[in-house]
Design a protein around this motif. Structure first.
Motif, PDB file in Angstrom:
ATOM      1  N   UNK A   1       0.815  -1.218   0.000  1.00  0.00           N
ATOM      2  CA  UNK A   1       0.000   0.000   0.000  1.00  0.00           C
ATOM      3  C   UNK A   1       0.850   1.270   0.000  1.00  0.00           C
ATOM      4  N   UNK A   2       2.140   1.139   0.303  1.00  0.00           N
ATOM      5  CA  UNK A   2       3.024   2.303   0.311  1.00  0.00           C
ATOM      6  C   UNK A   2       3.701   2.540  -1.040  1.00  0.00           C
ATOM      7  N   UNK A   3       3.436   1.685  -1.981  1.00  0.00           N
ATOM      8  CA  UNK A   3       4.067   1.817  -3.303  1.00  0.00           C
ATOM      9  C   UNK A   3       3.145   2.612  -4.221  1.00  0.00           C
ATOM     10  N   UNK A   4       3.670   3.603  -4.946  1.00  0.00           N
ATOM     11  CA  UNK A   4       2.815   4.399  -5.846  1.00  0.00           C
ATOM     12  C   UNK A   4       2.124   3.527  -6.888  1.00  0.00           C
ATOM     13  N   UNK A   5       0.896   3.922  -7.226  1.00  0.00           N
ATOM     14  CA  UNK A   5       0.116   3.166  -8.213  1.00  0.00           C
ATOM     15  C   UNK A   5       0.800   3.155  -9.574  1.00  0.00           C
ATOM     16  N   UNK A   6       1.562   4.202  -9.879  1.00  0.00           N
ATOM     17  CA  UNK A   6       2.253   4.264 -11.171  1.00  0.00           C
ATOM     18  C   UNK A   6       3.330   3.183 -11.283  1.00  0.00           C
ATOM     19  N   UNK A   7       3.931   2.802 -10.152  1.00  0.00           N
ATOM     20  CA  UNK A   7       4.923   1.722 -10.146  1.00  0.00           C
ATOM     21  C   UNK A   7       4.222   0.375 -10.292  1.00  0.00           C
ATOM     22  N   UNK A   8       3.138   0.183  -9.510  1.00  0.00           N
ATOM     23  CA  UNK A   8       2.421  -1.096  -9.537  1.00  0.00           C
ATOM     24  C   UNK A   8       1.880  -1.402 -10.930  1.00  0.00           C
ATOM     25  N   UNK A   9       1.382  -0.348 -11.604  1.00  0.00           N
ATOM     26  CA  UNK A   9       0.766  -0.567 -12.923  1.00  0.00           C
ATOM     27  C   UNK A   9       1.776  -1.012 -13.975  1.00  0.00           C
ATOM     28  N   UNK A  10       3.068  -0.839 -13.702  1.00  0.00           N
ATOM     29  CA  UNK A  10       4.102  -1.215 -14.679  1.00  0.00           C
ATOM     30  C   UNK A  10       4.741  -2.561 -14.352  1.00  0.00           C
ATOM     31  N   UNK A  11       4.134  -3.307 -13.409  1.00  0.00           N
ATOM     32  CA  UNK A  11       4.683  -4.599 -13.016  1.00  0.00           C
ATOM     33  C   UNK A  11       3.605  -5.681 -13.065  1.00  0.00           C
ATOM     34  N   UNK A  12       4.032  -6.928 -13.083  1.00  0.00           N
ATOM     35  CA  UNK A  12       3.126  -8.049 -12.837  1.00  0.00           C
ATOM     36  C   UNK A  12       3.143  -8.313 -11.334  1.00  0.00           C
ATOM     37  N   UNK A  13       1.979  -8.179 -10.718  1.00  0.00           N
ATOM     38  CA  UNK A  13       1.905  -8.236  -9.261  1.00  0.00           C
ATOM     39  C   UNK A  13       1.466  -9.621  -8.781  1.00  0.00           C
ATOM     40  N   UNK A  14       2.182 -10.171  -7.807  1.00  0.00           N
ATOM     41  CA  UNK A  14       1.847 -11.455  -7.185  1.00  0.00           C
ATOM     42  C   UNK A  14       1.727 -11.255  -5.672  1.00  0.00           C
ATOM     43  N   UNK A  15       0.600 -11.689  -5.124  1.00  0.00           N
ATOM     44  CA  UNK A  15       0.349 -11.538  -3.686  1.00  0.00           C
ATOM     45  C   UNK A  15       0.602 -12.869  -2.979  1.00  0.00           C
ATOM     46  N   UNK A  16       1.655 -12.932  -2.185  1.00  0.00           N
ATOM     47  CA  UNK A  16       1.996 -14.147  -1.444  1.00  0.00           C
ATOM     48  C   UNK A  16       1.134 -14.242  -0.183  1.00  0.00           C
ATOM     49  N   UNK A  17       0.562 -15.397   0.058  1.00  0.00           N
ATOM     50  CA  UNK A  17      -0.336 -15.605   1.201  1.00  0.00           C
ATOM     51  C   UNK A  17       0.423 -16.209   2.373  1.00  0.00           C
ATOM     52  N   UNK A  18      -0.183 -16.099   3.545  1.00  0.00           N
ATOM     53  CA  UNK A  18       0.367 -16.785   4.715  1.00  0.00           C
ATOM     54  C   UNK A  18       0.316 -18.292   4.476  1.00  0.00           C
ATOM     55  N   UNK A  19       1.332 -18.979   4.933  1.00  0.00           N
ATOM     56  CA  UNK A  19       1.414 -20.425   4.735  1.00  0.00           C
ATOM     57  C   UNK A  19       0.574 -21.122   5.792  1.00  0.00           C
ATOM     58  N   UNK A  20      -0.181 -22.111   5.380  1.00  0.00           N
ATOM     59  CA  UNK A  20      -1.079 -22.808   6.308  1.00  0.00           C
ATOM     60  C   UNK A  20      -0.279 -23.583   7.351  1.00  0.00           C
ATOM     61  N   UNK A  21      -0.935 -23.820   8.484  1.00  0.00           N
ATOM     62  CA  UNK A  21      -0.286 -24.539   9.578  1.00  0.00           C
ATOM     63  C   UNK A  21       0.105 -25.949   9.149  1.00  0.00           C
ATOM     64  N   UNK A  22      -0.746 -26.585   8.355  1.00  0.00           N
ATOM     65  CA  UNK A  22      -0.452 -27.949   7.912  1.00  0.00           C
ATOM     66  C   UNK A  22       0.792 -27.990   7.019  1.00  0.00           C
ATOM     67  N   UNK A  23       0.935 -26.999   6.131  1.00  0.00           N
ATOM     68  CA  UNK A  23       2.113 -26.950   5.259  1.00  0.00           C
ATOM     69  C   UNK A  23       3.391 -26.714   6.063  1.00  0.00           C
ATOM     70  N   UNK A  24       3.284 -25.856   7.085  1.00  0.00           N
ATOM     71  CA  UNK A  24       4.452 -25.600   7.945  1.00  0.00           C
ATOM     72  C   UNK A  24       4.830 -26.866   8.704  1.00  0.00           C
TER      73      UNK A  24
END
Length: 570
Positions: free
Chosen positions: A160-183
């Motif tokens: 949320x601290x990154x300017x929208x102009x930067x985000x729009x020029x990238x492919x964005x991937x949102x990493x999720x929290x890892x589940x307890x079972x996977x850990x």
């Protein structure tokens, strides 16, 4: 070679090694295999979820000499150089310490030069949200039109601290929290590979404490193994994470279920004295309540209980809680958690919470109570209107017959007394009339001794109070919370015990007078403004009496005197 932490030794080297991010890794693998990679990527998500690891794997994969279905081979010279951090064409930059315009301009100037060894020059900028606004502006043009053989990978925990102009020029991937079972699965694999003996309950505690971060889980595991001399036991995991033992949580929850505040406070003090975190403690209470709610609901939901938390001892007291009370406890604990994060007096908040949820009159409030209260008030209002209509009908009939109907007095409605009604201002003013700094210091000196003479429950209530004024005859004690002021003020036996114990410690008669801390500045100002005179007959000399009268009135008094004359018509 020096010892390396587990999270460094077991860092993923291929996309298939990354845990809990299957959608992202599959997308990146396909892009590499089909030669359709982007010039700029943005990896965002919580700490320890694989952002930097995926960035390094992607940098290897696009430069690998022998890739397999989008995966790096880890055997060619490029992959080996990248694994050993000696590949000059993969540049890692920490934006937290290189966040100025000059550093980004240096990248912009060097980006035009071709790679020296690999096919792509890859810039990995970690914690990119730390860049200044000027640095972002300097980076913007390069991201928009980069050279053909350059790739940027930006990683951040705060997108949320990154300017929208930067985000729009990238492919964005949102990493999720890892589940307890996977850990759990990953930690089990590592321990089996290292042939280390472990307790499954200990792994459950570590996985819960990691809060979805694989790096955090491996760091805690590393610490627990060091503490236990390469053996993972339940006790070691509890000591390292600050988690409560089963005996501690059972003892506390049993006292809450039996509505015994004194025993609950005793259990709380033992838990805090053992070094357990207050925040971890509240999290455990919520987890226990959640499991009890599932257990009380139905058989299908009870299958979703966390068996690592719900021991047989807790199940034995489940019938003492109904869901309404469990919801109340969760609400109170959640409210306390907010205060714990912004306060150094965690023990006081935990004491207040304990008394709140263990008091039967407070805790056992039916969910239908507001509706019933509303219905009851409506019925009372209807009955009142009916009585008034009946009275008016009788009055009309009486007037038509020439009979005067006596007026019935309106029924008095009971009003709940407020804090001002409980204040004993006369006693407060009496203390202020002869208050001195020395008396206040003496009162504060004996205050710890006075607290030690109280019971556990009384001590919990008085911990949020302190002397604010004192004289040779009394002490004014201010409470941080109006609720505790009202409770102590209404308890005459407790007030008498406080005064008697204080008199014994001070070796003279001493009265304890209570006041809410929020009202104390106002009361003190009123005393000063009103010029309280305790030696006069009326005890209070108001502003009105000291005020100068009008000159015209003074002249009239000289001419006619000050006698009051009652004039009556003949």
């Amino acid at each position: 070679m020096a010892y390396q932490a587990l999270y460094r030794v077991w860092r993923p080297q291929t996309f298939s090694d990354v845990i809990g991010q299957e959608v992202i890794t599959q997308t990146l693998r396909n892009a590499v295999a089909s030669h359709m990679t982007s010039h700029a990527y943005l990896f965002s998500g919580p700490r320890g979820t694989g952002k930097t690891s995926c960035a390094k794997i992607l940098a290897k994969a696009v430069n690998c000499l022998n890739p397999h279905d989008g995966e790096p081979c880890n055997e060619c010279e490029i992959c080996k150089a990248a694994n050993e951090n000696r590949l000059n064409d993969v540049i890692e930059i920490d934006a937290a310490s290189n966040n100025g315009v000059e550093e980004i301009r240096d990248i912009r100037d060097k980006v035009k030069y071709a790679p020296t060894e690999a096919k792509f020059k890859v810039y990995i900028i970690d914690e990119v949200h730390m860049l200044s606004q000027g640095a972002f502006n300097a980076l913007l043009k390069t991201l928009e039109e980069p050279p053909e053989n350059v790739m940027f990978i930006l990683a951040t925990t705060e997108p949320q601290k990154i300017p929208a102009t930067i985000i729009s020029r990238t492919q964005s991937f949102n990493f999720r929290r890892i589940s307890k079972q996977d850990i759990l699965k990953r930690m089990t694999y590592i321990l089996d590979d290292k042939k280390i003996v472990y307790d499954e309950e200990a792994l459950n505690i570590i996985a819960a404490s990691a809060e979805g971060g694989m790096r955090d889980a491996l760091s805690i595991l590393d610490q627990a193994l060091s503490y236990g001399d390469d053996e993972l036991t339940l006790k070691n995991a509890q000591e390292v994470t600050g988690a409560l033992s089963n005996e501690q949580i059972v003892s506390y929850m049993t006292a809450i279920a039996d509505n015994q505040p004194a025993e609950a406070l005793t259990s709380l003090y033992q838990i805090l004295a053992s070094g357990r975190s207050a925040l971890r403690f509240t999290e455990m209470i919520i987890r226990v309540c959640r499991n009890l709610i599932l257990y009380n609901s139905n058989s299908d939901l009870s299958k979703q209980m966390d068996n690592s938390v719900m021991t047989q001892e807790l199940l034995d007291i489940a019938d003492k809680f109904d869901n309404t009370r469990l919801f109340y406890i969760v609400d109170q604990v959640s409210a306390t958690q907010k205060n714990l994060k912004n306060s150094n007096q965690t023990d006081i908040y935990m004491e207040i919470l304990t008394v709140k949820i263990s008091e039967p009159k407070v805790a056992q409030v039916p969910s239908e109570a507001p509706q019933e209260a509303n219905g009851e008030s409506e019925n009372l209002e209807i009955d009142k209107l009916r009585d008034e209509i009946s009275h008016l009908q009788n009055e009309v009939q009486g007037l038509s017959k020439g009979v005067q109907v006596p007026v019935q007095p309106k029924p008095k409605t009971r009003r709940r007394s407020n804090t001002n009604a409980r204040l004993n201002k006369t006693a407060i003013y009496k203390v202020l009339g002869s208050a001195t700094k020395d008396d206040l210091m003496n009162a504060r000196d004996v205050w710890p001794d006075l607290m030690s003479m109280l019971s556990i429950t009384q001590r919990a209530m008085m911990k949020v109070a302190e002397p604010v004024a004192a004289s040779s005859e009394g002490i004014v004690v201010a409470f941080d919370y109006a609720m505790w002021f009202e409770q102590v003020q209404d308890d005459m036996d407790f007030l008498k015990e406080l005064s008697d114990n204080t008199s014994r410690l001070m070796k003279k008669d001493c009265q304890i007078v209570l006041v809410p801390k929020a009202d104390w500045p106002k009361i003190r100002k009123e005393y000063i403004d009103n010029n309280i005179d305790l030696n006069s007959k009326d005890n209070v000399k108001s502003k009105k009496e000291t005020k100068k009268t009008d000159p015209t009135v003074d002249e009239a008094l000289k001419l006619f005197g000050s006698d009051v004359v009652d004039v009556k018509d003949d």
